[in-house]
Design a protein around this motif. Structure first.
Motif, mmCIF file in Angstrom:
data_model
loop_
_atom_site.group_PDB
_atom_site.id
_atom_site.type_symbol
_atom_site.label_atom_id
_atom_site.label_comp_id
_atom_site.label_asym_id
_atom_site.label_seq_id
_atom_site.Cartn_x
_atom_site.Cartn_y
_atom_site.Cartn_z
ATOM 1 N N GLY A 1 48.219 36.811 31.228
ATOM 2 C CA GLY A 1 48.079 37.861 32.237
ATOM 3 C C GLY A 1 46.796 37.775 33.047
ATOM 4 O O GLY A 1 46.268 36.695 33.306
ATOM 5 N N TRP A 2 46.323 38.945 33.439
ATOM 6 C CA TRP A 2 45.153 39.039 34.318
ATOM 7 C C TRP A 2 43.923 38.378 33.694
ATOM 8 O O TRP A 2 43.143 37.717 34.375
ATOM 9 N N GLU A 3 43.768 38.538 32.388
ATOM 10 C CA GLU A 3 42.586 37.981 31.745
ATOM 11 C C GLU A 3 42.519 36.471 31.963
ATOM 12 O O GLU A 3 41.469 35.926 32.329
ATOM 13 N N ALA A 4 43.650 35.825 31.772
ATOM 14 C CA ALA A 4 43.682 34.360 31.932
ATOM 15 C C ALA A 4 43.535 33.981 33.411
ATOM 16 O O ALA A 4 42.761 33.080 33.760
ATOM 17 N N LEU A 5 44.257 34.681 34.274
ATOM 18 C CA LEU A 5 44.237 34.309 35.698
ATOM 19 C C LEU A 5 42.866 34.525 36.321
ATOM 20 O O LEU A 5 42.424 33.729 37.152
ATOM 21 N N SER A 6 42.182 35.595 35.915
ATOM 22 C CA SER A 6 40.888 35.879 36.527
ATOM 23 C C SER A 6 39.835 34.866 36.063
ATOM 24 O O SER A 6 38.832 34.659 36.740
ATOM 25 N N GLN A 7 40.066 34.247 34.902
ATOM 26 C CA GLN A 7 39.194 33.157 34.473
ATOM 27 C C GLN A 7 39.422 31.933 35.357
ATOM 28 O O GLN A 7 38.489 31.270 35.795
ATOM 29 N N VAL A 8 40.703 31.665 35.600
ATOM 30 C CA VAL A 8 41.075 30.489 36.387
ATOM 31 C C VAL A 8 40.599 30.638 37.831
ATOM 32 O O VAL A 8 40.119 29.692 38.444
ATOM 33 N N ASN A 9 40.734 31.851 38.372
ATOM 34 C CA ASN A 9 40.351 32.085 39.766
ATOM 35 C C ASN A 9 39.780 33.488 39.926
ATOM 36 O O ASN A 9 40.524 34.450 40.142
ATOM 37 N N PRO A 10 38.457 33.614 39.822
ATOM 38 C CA PRO A 10 37.841 34.953 39.888
ATOM 39 C C PRO A 10 38.031 35.638 41.238
ATOM 40 O O PRO A 10 37.816 36.842 41.352
ATOM 41 N N ARG A 11 38.444 34.890 42.250
ATOM 42 C CA ARG A 11 38.663 35.492 43.574
ATOM 43 C C ARG A 11 40.101 35.972 43.762
ATOM 44 O O ARG A 11 40.469 36.498 44.814
ATOM 45 N N LEU A 12 40.911 35.785 42.739
ATOM 46 C CA LEU A 12 42.319 36.157 42.871
ATOM 47 C C LEU A 12 42.491 37.686 42.876
ATOM 48 O O LEU A 12 41.899 38.389 42.065
ATOM 49 N N VAL A 13 43.307 38.182 43.787
ATOM 50 C CA VAL A 13 43.677 39.600 43.806
ATOM 51 C C VAL A 13 45.060 39.706 43.175
ATOM 52 O O VAL A 13 45.991 39.034 43.607
#
Lengths: 402, 437
Positions: free
Chosen positions: B137-149
Motif C-alpha cells: 500500500g501507501w507505505e511501500a509506494l511512498s518509499q518508492v516515490n516520495p513525490r507520489l500523490v
C-alpha cells in the motif's frame, strides 16, 4: 489552515447550490474564496434554510453554512458603475473567476473573457450555466428537479409504472458541483502552468447527462444494443438473489444482491446448509426462483434489527447496510470514531455541527470553517486588497454600492 | 514550475502520469475527468481479476444476453473478448491506457513499483486493506516515490468499525442517511429503485484530491495519501436534512418531488409512453403563467392557489389539477411553451431521446469514437468544455492489456526476453484466465 490550495485566490460569482458547492470545496482546501453577493439579501440560499427553530434569517441558513464554509462575503451592487469597477479590480487579483449568472450577464457587467484576458491574462474563467453559454436552451430556467429530469436519471428512479421520483432535495446539484469543482481546479492548475487563463463552459445539463449514476452508461448501452441496461423499477430483477431495500424490526436495510453473494446471505440468515446446497445455488441465475428465495430473507429480517442485520451480514461479507435516519447518522459509531462531525462557530448562530471534510489529506488537511454573514468581509477585502480606506467604504455603503 | 513535461499539449494535466486501480462505478468517474483534463491515465488491470466495468464472470450466461445485462455489450455480443465491448468501461475509460500485471507475483509487483517511480499519482478504490496486503500500500509506494500523490476511496474510509464492510453505491448512501430521504412521500424507501448517486461523486472527489495533491506538491515537494469515504462525501449532498437535524433535531422524510418553497413542484403526465414533464414554480407570477398555459387561468385568482403559502396548503388538490391538464402535449412541447413564459419546465428524459435533443446537438455534446474491435459509436462528451485545452474525444478506451508493450518495454525498458517470460508466466496478457474472478 494548511490546505493544498493555499495561495489560490478565487473570485466567486456563483449562487445557489452547484456553483457554491464547487467553490466550497476550493475554500475547505485552502483557497481564498471571495464571494460577491448582492447587498439586498445576498445569495438566495440564505433564504432557504433550514433555520434554527425555523426562524428565517439571512445569516442562519443551514444550507448556506454548508455551501459557503470558509468563504469571505463582499456585497457589491453590480447595477452601479462603481460596483462593476470594483468587480474588475477583484478579478484583476484572482487566479480564478467563477460565475453562474445567466449566459451573457457577465459580459454585460463588463467582465467577459476578453476583458478578463486584458486585465488578468493568467486567470482561469469558469462559467457554469443551466444549459451552456450558447444553444437553443441558453436562456431556459432550470431548477433542482428539472436538472435531474433533463439529465436522464429521474426517469430511472422510482417505481415501475409510477411517476418518476427524485432521490432527495438538491442531490443532483451537489453532484454537479462536485464534478465542477474537479474541472475547475484542473483549469486553475493548467492556467497557472501555462500562464494563459483557461476558459471553461460547463452546463448542469451536460454534467448530469454524463453521470455514472447510470445515465451515461445507459446512453452508451442504447447505442450498443438499442435498449437500456437500467430502467425504473424498485428492483432490477436479473436473477434470484434478493436485491434492494428490505424491512426489519426497526427500519430498513439495503442489500446489493448478486448470486455469488448468496452463500454469505445464507450464513447470515442461519441457513448455512443452503450455502453448500449445489442444487439450490444452481437455480440462482433464474429470476423465477426469487419468490422462493426472498421469503427466507424477509422472514429472518422480521426478527432482527437493522444494525443486527448489518453486523451479521457484513461479518459474512454481504454488502448490506442499515438505512440510517438522520438521527441514526448523528449516532453512527463509525462516523464518530472517524471524527466526521465538525463543530463550527457560526457568527450569527453559535456552535453548529456540520458534515466534516469529504477528503482527508494526510499532509495538507484543509478545514471546515464558518460561513460568512452577508457582507462580513466587505471592509476587509476593499481595504486590504483594493486599497480603499474605511472612510471610502463608508461612502460606498451610503451610495448603495456595497 | 512543475517537473512533468506537457510537450506542447495545451490540456491542463498534459504530462501528468496517473496509475489507476479505480474500479467499479465510483472509480471511473474520477479517471474519466483526469483523462479529459489531459492526464495520461494507465489502468493497471490483470488477467486474474476482472475489472468490474468490463465484467465479473468469465463466461456471461447466454440467457443474460437478451436481458438488461446483455444491453451493456456492443451488439449484445457476449462471446470471447466481451470485456472489450462493455458500455461502462468503454465510456468511462476513454483515452486511458491499459496494462495487465499480476500483483500477487514478485515480477508483477516489481514492475508496478517501477511504474510508480515514474508516475505522479495513483488512484484506487479497492476495499480497505486490499492494496496493503497486495504490495504494501501507501507505505511501500511512498518509499518508492516520495513525490507520489495517492488517492484511496474505499466505501467507508480507511479507519473506523465499518472500514472492512463490503459495499456498493447503495450501501454507502444508506449510512449517510440519503436512502431514507429519497423516494415517494409517505412511503417506505423500498418503493423506489436503487440509485448510485454517491459513486460519481466519490470519483469526482478523488480526481479533485489528485489535482489538489499535485498543487500541494509544488509547494512542499512531497506527495501524500488522500482518503475519501464515499459515505462521508454523500453526507454533504443531504445537508438540507443533515443541518435540520443538527440545528433542530428534526428527522426529515422523503418529500417525493416536492420542494419546501416552491409549489407546484413535481412531474406530471404528458402525451406519450412513460412521458412526463417536470415543472417547478418559483413564484406567483410564474404560477399565473403556468395556469394560463394549462388552460386553467382561473387558478391564479383562486384563493386556494393564489399565493405560495396557499398552494403549499392545498398542494394535493393543485397537483391533481395540473396533472389533469398536462396530457395534451408532449414533454418537449411543454418545455418550449412553459419556458417561453418563464416557467421552469424540463423534459423527464429517457436516454434514447437525448441523442436528438436540440441543445445537446447544437453544442456537439456527443462524440463519435471509434474502437478497434467494435467500431464507431456515439458517446457522451466531456462534462465541461475547455477553450484552450479541450478533452481528447478521439482516443477510445483500451482493450485489456493493449498497452503492455508500450508501457513495459517502451517506458520501463523491459527486454524482449523478459517480456516473453512475463507472458509465459501469466503476469501479463490480453485475455482473462479461465479461472479469473
Amino acid at each position: 489552515m494548511a490546505g493544498p490550495l493555499l495561495g489560490i485566490r478565487v473570485l466567486d460569482l456563483t449562487q445557489g447550490v452547484a456553483g457554491p458547492y464547487a467553490t466550497k470545496l476550493l475554500s475547505d482546501y485552502g483557497a481564498d474564496v471571495v464571494k460577491v453577493e448582492r447587498p439586498d439579501g445576498g445569495d438566495p440560499t440564505r433564504r432557504v434554510g433550514p433555520f434554527p427553530d425555523d426562524v428565517p434569517h439571512l445569516d442562519r441558513s443551514g444550507l448556506f453554512f454548508e455551501l459557503n464554509s470558509g468563504k469571505r462575503s463582499v456585497t457589491l451592487n453590480l447595477a452601479a458603475a462603481t460596483g462593476r469597477r470594483i468587480l474588475q479590480r477583484l478579478a484583476a487579483d484572482a487566479d480564478l473567476v467563477i460565475e453562474s449568472f445567466r449566459p451573457g450577464a457577465l459580459a454585460r457587467l463588463g467582465l467577459d473573457a476578453a476583458r478578463l484576458e486584458a486585465i488578468n491574462p493568467a486567470a482561469a474563467l469558469v462559467q457554469l450555466s443551466n444549459y451552456g453559454q450558447e444553444g437553443p436552451y441558453r436562456d431556459f430556467e432550470l431548477d433542482d428537479l428539472g436538472a435531474y429530469a433533463m439529465g436522464g436519471v429521474l426517469a430511472l428512479t422510482g417505481g415501475e409504472g409510477r411517476e418518476p421520483a427524485r432521490i432527495g432535495l438538491y442531490a443532483p446539484l451537489f453532484l454537479a458541483g462536485g464534478v465542477l469543482a474537479t474541472y475547475t481546479i484542473g483549469a486553475v492548475f493548467g492556467s497557472r502552468r501555462t500562464g494563459r487563463g483557461e476558459r471553461v463552459d460547463a452546463s448542469l445539463f451536460e454534467i448530469l447527462a454524463s453521470s455514472m449514476d447510470r445515465g451515461g452508461p445507459n446512453l452508451v448501452a442504447y447505442q450498443y444494443s438499442g435498449s437500456l441496461m437500467t430502467t425504473r423499477s424498485a428492483s432490477q430483477l436479473r436473477n434470484a438473489m434478493p436485491n434492494g431495500v428490505f424491512r426489519c424490526t426497526d427500519g430498513y436495510v439495503s442489500i446489493t444482491g448478486q448470486p455469488q453473494f448468496f452463500p454469505r446471505m445464507a450464513r447470515m440468515i442461519d441457513r448455512p446448509d443452503l450455502a453448500e446446497d449445489e442444487a439450490f445455488l444452481g437455480r440462482l441465475d433464474d429470476p423465477a426462483f426469487l419468490p422462493e428465495v426472498e421469503p427466507l430473507l424477509t422472514d429472518w429480517l422480521s426478527r432482527h434489527s437493522k444494525r443486527e442485520a448489518m453486523e451479521r451480514g457484513q461479518a459474512e461479507g454481504l454488502p448490506i447496510s442499515a438505512l440510517n435516519t438522520m438521527e441514526d447518522v448523528f449516532a453512527d459509531p463509525h462516523l464518530h470514531e472517524r471524527d466526521f462531525f465538525e463543530t463550527v462557530a457560526q457568527p450569527a448562530a453559535g456552535e453548529v455541527v456540520m458534515p466534516g471534510l469529504p477528503l482527508r489529506m494526510s499532509d495538507t488537511p484543509g478545514e471546515i470553517r464558518a460561513a460568512p454573514t452577508l457582507g462580513q468581509h466587505t471592509v476587509e477585502v476593499l481595504t486590504a486588497a483594493l486599497g480603499y480606506s474605511t472612510q471610502d467604504v463608508a461612502v460606498l455603503r451610503q451610495r448603495g454600492v456595497v | 514550475m512543475t517537473a512533468f513535461d506537457p510537450g506542447g499539449d495545451p490540456r491542463p494535466l498534459a504530462g501528468v502520469r496517473i496509475l489507476s486501480q479505480a474500479i467499479v462505478w465510483a472509480g471511473p468517474t474520477g479517471t474519466l475527468i483526469l483523462s479529459d483534463l489531459g492526464a495520461e491515465v494507465i489502468e493497471v488491470e490483470s488477467i486474474q481479476h476482472f475489472t468490474p466495468t468490463r465484467g465479473n464472470v468469465r463466461h456471461v450466461p447466454p440467457e443474460q444476453a437478451q436481458g438488461p445485462m446483455g444491453a451493456s455489450f456492443a451488439n449484445r455480443d457476449i462471446s470471447e473478448g466481451f470485456w472489450n465491448r462493455r458500455n461502462s468501461f468503454n465510456y468511462a475509460s476513454r483515452g486511458h491506457k491499459s496494462i495487465t500485471l499480476d500483483l500477487r507475483s514478485e515480477a508483477g509487483r516489481e514492475l508496478f513499483f517501477d511504474l510508480a517511480r515514474v508516475s505522479d499519482a495513483y488512484i484506487e478504490n479497492n476495499a480497505a486493506g486490499v492494496v496493503d496486503r497486495l504490495y504494501g500500500g501507501w507505505e511501500a509506494l511512498s518509499q518508492v516515490n516520495p513525490r507520489l500523490v495517492m488517492a484511496s476511496f474505499p466505501g467507508f474510509g480507511l479507519s473506523g468499525p465499518y472500514r472492512h464492510f463490503k459495499g456498493y453505491g447503495a450501501t454507502m448512501e444508506a449510512i449517510a442517511g440519503h436512502t431514507m430521504l429519497r423516494g415517494y412521500r409517505g412511503e417506505p424507501p423500498s418503493e423506489v429503485s436503487a440509485t448510485f448517486h454517491g459513486d460519481p461523486n466519490a470519483g469526482a472527489h478523488a480526481a479533485f484530491a489528485i489535482i489538489a495533491g499535485l498543487m500541494a506538491r509544488e509547494r512542499t515537494g512531497r506527495g501524500q495519501l488522500i482518503e475519501i469515504s464515499q459515505s462521508e462525501a454523500v453526507a454533504h449532498h443531504v445537508s438540507y436534512g443533515f443541518m435540520d437535524y443538527s440545528m433542530n433535531r428534526r428527522v426529515q422524510e422523503p418529500q417525493g418531488n416536492r420542494d419546501p418553497s416552491m409549489s407546484p413542484c413535481g412531474v406530471f403526465p404528458a402525451a406519450g409512453d412513460d412521458a412526463w414533464i417536470a415543472i417547478a414554480v418559483p413564484d406567483d407570477a410564474a404560477f399565473g403563467a403556468l395556469a394560463a398555459e394549462l388552460g386553467l387561468p382561473g387558478l391564479a385568482d383562486d384563493p386556494r392557489f393564489a399565493t405560495v403559502v396557499a398552494r403549499k396548503r392545498n398542494e394535493e388538490a393543485l397537483e391533481a389539477l395540473v396533472a389533469g391538464a398536462t396530457a395534451s402535449a408532449t414533454p418537449a412541447e411543454w418545455m418550449e411553451r412553459l419556458q417561453a413564459v418563464g416557467v421552469p419546465a424540463a423534459v423527464v428524459y429517457h436516454q434514447p431521446d437525448m441523442f436528438d435533443d436540440p441543445q445537446l446537438v447544437a453544442r456537439g455534446f456527443f462524440a463519435e469514437i471509434g474502437h478497434p474491435t467494435i467500431g464507431s459509436y456515439l458517446y457522451p462528451g466531456a462534462m465541461a468544455q475547455f477553450a484552450h485545452g479541450p478533452a481528447d474525444l478521439e482516443t477510445p478506451a483500451p482493450t485489456l492489456g493493449q498497452h503492455n508493450e508500450e508501457i513495459l518495454q517502451g517506458l520501463l525498458g523491459v527486454s524482449d526476453a523478459r517480456y516473453q517470460q512475463l507472458i509465459d508466466d501469466d503476469v501479463i496478457g490480453t485475455v482473462y484466465l479461465e479461472d479469473a474472478r
